[in-house]
Design a protein around this motif. Structure first.
Motif, PDB file in Angstrom:
ATOM      1  N   ARG A   1       0.867  -1.175   0.000  1.00  0.00           N
ATOM      2  CA  ARG A   1       0.000   0.000   0.000  1.00  0.00           C
ATOM      3  C   ARG A   1       0.902   1.223   0.000  1.00  0.00           C
ATOM      4  O   ARG A   1       1.718   1.397   0.909  1.00  0.00           O
TER       5      ARG A   1
ATOM      6  N   ARG B   1       1.189   5.349   0.020  1.00  0.00           N
ATOM      7  CA  ARG B   1       0.476   6.588   0.354  1.00  0.00           C
ATOM      8  C   ARG B   1       1.143   7.718  -0.423  1.00  0.00           C
ATOM      9  O   ARG B   1       2.324   8.018  -0.219  1.00  0.00           O
TER      10      ARG B   1
ATOM     11  N   TYR C   1      -7.775   4.537  -2.721  1.00  0.00           N
ATOM     12  CA  TYR C   1      -8.515   5.245  -1.676  1.00  0.00           C
ATOM     13  C   TYR C   1      -8.132   6.721  -1.726  1.00  0.00           C
ATOM     14  O   TYR C   1      -6.955   7.058  -1.624  1.00  0.00           O
TER      15      TYR C   1
ATOM     16  N   GLN D   1      -8.452  10.494   0.098  1.00  0.00           N
ATOM     17  CA  GLN D   1      -8.742  11.077   1.409  1.00  0.00           C
ATOM     18  C   GLN D   1      -8.679  12.598   1.298  1.00  0.00           C
ATOM     19  O   GLN D   1      -7.623  13.170   1.052  1.00  0.00           O
TER      20      GLN D   1
ATOM     21  N   THR E   1      -7.890  14.492   7.201  1.00  0.00           N
ATOM     22  CA  THR E   1      -6.455  14.663   6.988  1.00  0.00           C
ATOM     23  C   THR E   1      -6.021  16.004   7.544  1.00  0.00           C
ATOM     24  O   THR E   1      -6.826  16.939   7.650  1.00  0.00           O
TER      25      THR E   1
ATOM     26  N   THR F   1      -3.746   9.951  -1.562  1.00  0.00           N
ATOM     27  CA  THR F   1      -4.273   8.754  -2.207  1.00  0.00           C
ATOM     28  C   THR F   1      -3.497   7.537  -1.726  1.00  0.00           C
ATOM     29  O   THR F   1      -2.264   7.522  -1.789  1.00  0.00           O
ATOM     30  N   ASP F   2      -4.213   6.544  -1.218  1.00  0.00           N
ATOM     31  CA  ASP F   2      -3.610   5.251  -0.889  1.00  0.00           C
ATOM     32  C   ASP F   2      -3.923   4.288  -2.027  1.00  0.00           C
ATOM     33  O   ASP F   2      -5.084   4.135  -2.423  1.00  0.00           O
TER      34      ASP F   2
ATOM     35  N   GLU G   1      -3.344   0.348  -3.189  1.00  0.00           N
ATOM     36  CA  GLU G   1      -2.882  -1.016  -2.950  1.00  0.00           C
ATOM     37  C   GLU G   1      -2.535  -1.627  -4.295  1.00  0.00           C
ATOM     38  O   GLU G   1      -3.292  -1.523  -5.261  1.00  0.00           O
TER      39      GLU G   1
ATOM     40  N   VAL H   1       3.016   2.120   3.391  1.00  0.00           N
ATOM     41  CA  VAL H   1       2.317   1.769   4.624  1.00  0.00           C
ATOM     42  C   VAL H   1       2.716   0.330   4.940  1.00  0.00           C
ATOM     43  O   VAL H   1       2.283  -0.609   4.274  1.00  0.00           O
TER      44      VAL H   1
END
Length: 418
Positions: free
Chosen positions: A341, A343, A371, A373, A377, A386-387, A389, A415
């Protein structure tokens, strides 16, 4: 702790609870009623570890664990009167299922006392083998005390999971079969909980025509036998993947054998146990529970200790919750860099996510989930995290992706899995 080389010295020591003759008798008694599981060389694990690795697949027993051997040997030793009264045990694991299965097969009533917190699947499996399950207490010690109470009250025969010479002899049949299939082995690595398996196996090993070193393995969270041999007070607590060998107090009888015949005990951590479970599935295509993979975990954790040796491992059980197994596999992929993952900090402007995705495509990295966000935050209002995977070939492939993203001006961090 080494086996005595001098027969004169051995003569003055008290007799051990079991002998090689007891194990041979157990083999004859249980023959045909338990599976003679294969013992096969693993070419891949041998190449990876520098040892010649042989695996005894006890996870192929009907109840997926070696515990059937000792339980059956004990049941066969009972008198007709004892059989009619029935047997009882305290167990939430493989001993319960092995005893229940063979008791039903022999027409012997069986009662199993389990702690109240025991997962429903284990209760159902044990009941499915015909046993009457009693739930009592919050801890195993309370369940065990209740089993002893019921045995005294109702005349049941208490079948101990490890501290019984007949049970120990039954477990030793694993080593007899291994050495028939691979007589050249010079090292056996054996998981230790209460000590029943290693007591039986070391009895066989030390009676072998050529010297065989016996090395026990315990989880770092439950080093009970390791500590007792060193006369050290050790902490035994915590959630371990190797719950099958998470025993706080080793047996009295098993300790006598281990002290005399076992050459060494090594400890393994949770990461090594998880990695071993994952390797057995991915390399050998076989399912192992944490305790079942402990031998391989020791080989991986102490490579210099076993390099160049002809090593026999006992895959002593394969009963692992499917959700737990899935979690172990995913964590192992993350630690190896094949699953990650990232970030990534973006600027809130059109095309940013597209540009990032283009770099993933150029590096041939598969995106699994994305993901965004924006609200929860501490970045400025126009900041964006943005995360992503993703799936890569290996750690080097992942590192190249991160380097490319950073070279393109993106703030990137991984991560990490615990």
């Amino acid at each position: 702790m080494n086996a005595l080389a001098s027969t004169d010295a051995a003569a003055i020591l008290p007799a051990l609870p079991i002998s090689i003759a007891d194990v041979i008798a157990a083999r004859d008694a249980i023959a045909g009623a338990v599976i003679r599981t294969p013992c096969l060389v693993s070419k891949t694990l041998s190449e990876l570890t520098g040892a010649e690795v042989w695996i005894k697949f006890e996870n192929l027993q009907f109840t997926a664990a070696y515990k059937e051997r000792g339980a059956l040997n004990k049941l066969l030793s009972l008198t007709p009167e004892q059989r009619a009264c029935g047997v009882i045990a305290a167990s939430a694991g493989n001993h319960a299922q092995g005893l229940a299965y063979h008791a039903r097969r022999l027409g012997i009533p069986a009662t199993i006392v389990m702690p109240r917190f025991t997962p429903m699947v284990k209760i159902q499996q044990t009941e499915g083998h015909g046993a009457h399950v009693v739930l009592h207490g919050e801890k195993f010690e309370e369940a065990s005390a209740e089993a002893y109470r019921l045995a005294d009250q109702r005349g049941y025969v208490f079948v101990h999971p490890f501290d019984d010479p007949v049970v120990m002899a039954g477990q030793g049949t694993v080593a007899l079969e291994m050495l028939e299939d691979a007589p050249h082995l010079d090292t056996l690595i054996v998981p230790i909980g209460g000590g029943g398996l290693i007591s039986g196996m070391s009895t066989v090993a030390k009676a072998h025509a050529t010297p065989i070193e016996v090395v026990g393995v315990q989880a770092e969270l439950y080093p009970s036998m390791w500590g007792k041999l060193r006369h050290e007070s050790v902490s035994c607590d915590g959630d371990t993947l190797a719950e099958g060998i998470a025993v706080k107090t080793p047996g009295v009888l098993t300790f006598q054998v281990v002290e005399r015949l076992v050459d060494d005990i090594v400890l393994v951590g949770e990461r090594e146990l998880e990695h071993a479970v994952a390797m057995l599935l991915t390399i050998e295509k076989t399912v192992a529970e944490g305790a079942g993979a402990a031998g391989l975990a020791a080989l991986l954790a102490h490579p210099r200790r076993f390099r160049g040796r002809k090593v026999g491992l006992v895959l002593c059980g394969g009963n692992i919750d499917t959700r737990l197994l899935a979690n172990v596999l995913l964590r192992d992929l993350a630690r190896s860099g094949r699953l990650a993952r990232l970030r990534i900090r973006l600027k809130d402007r059109p095309g940013q996510l597209f540009e990032v995705a283009r770099i993933f495509e150029q590096q041939q990295v598969n995106i699994l989930e994305v993901y965004h966000q924006r609200v929860f935050t501490n970045l400025p209002a126009k900041g964006l995290i943005t995360d992503i995977e993703c799936e890569t070939r290996d750690r080097d492939h992942l590192d190249r992706l991160v380097e490319t993203l950073r070279a393109a001006g993106y703030d990137v961090r991984m991560v990490e899995a615990d």
